[in-house]
Design an enzyme around this catalytic site. Sequence first.
Site, mmCIF file in Angstrom:
data_model
loop_
_atom_site.group_PDB
_atom_site.id
_atom_site.type_symbol
_atom_site.label_atom_id
_atom_site.label_comp_id
_atom_site.label_asym_id
_atom_site.label_seq_id
_atom_site.Cartn_x
_atom_site.Cartn_y
_atom_site.Cartn_z
ATOM 1 N N CYS A 32 -1.108 8.520 -6.840
ATOM 2 C CA CYS A 32 -0.442 7.235 -7.069
ATOM 3 C C CYS A 32 1.060 7.314 -6.744
ATOM 4 O O CYS A 32 1.812 8.004 -7.429
ATOM 5 C CB CYS A 32 -0.669 6.834 -8.523
ATOM 6 S SG CYS A 32 0.339 5.476 -9.111
ATOM 7 N N CYS A 35 3.408 6.046 -9.472
ATOM 8 C CA CYS A 35 3.430 7.005 -10.588
ATOM 9 C C CYS A 35 4.522 8.054 -10.367
ATOM 10 O O CYS A 35 5.162 8.500 -11.319
ATOM 11 C CB CYS A 35 2.072 7.688 -10.738
ATOM 12 S SG CYS A 35 0.729 6.573 -11.182
#
Length: 125
Positions: A32, A35
Site C-alpha cells: 500500500c 500506508c
Amino acid sequence: MADIKVATDANFEELVLHNDKPTVVDFWATWCGPCRMVAPEMEKLAEKYAGAINVVKVDVDANPHLSQMFNIMSIPTIAFFRPGQQPTGVVGFRPLEQLETQWQLAQYTKPAETTPATTDTPAAS
C-alpha cells in the site's frame, strides 16, 4: 527512535484492548503506497506522545482476523482506542496535526514546565 509495537492476531488484545493507555493503531499493508506515507506520521506521533499514548501497527494481510473484527475495508486505516470506549478511525493519509485535532491528543501531553517569574526590582543605592 519512537517505540512502535507490531500487533498480531495473537497479541492485539494485550497490546491494545487491555492497555491502560490510549493507543493509536495503524492498519496497513506492505503493498500500500499511502500506508508508506502514513509511517513517518506514526513515528512523529509515537515520539511526541511517548509514555502517554502507545502506537501500534497491524499488517492487515498477515492478520486477517483483526481486519474482520474491526471491519477494515480500506487502508491505511488509523484507529484511536481509548480505554473503556469504542475506537474511532479515519481512512487514508492524515498528517500528525490532523490526527491531533481529530482525537484531541493535546490532552495527553504533559504541560510544559514553567519557570518562576522573576521581578526586576531597582537596586538599592
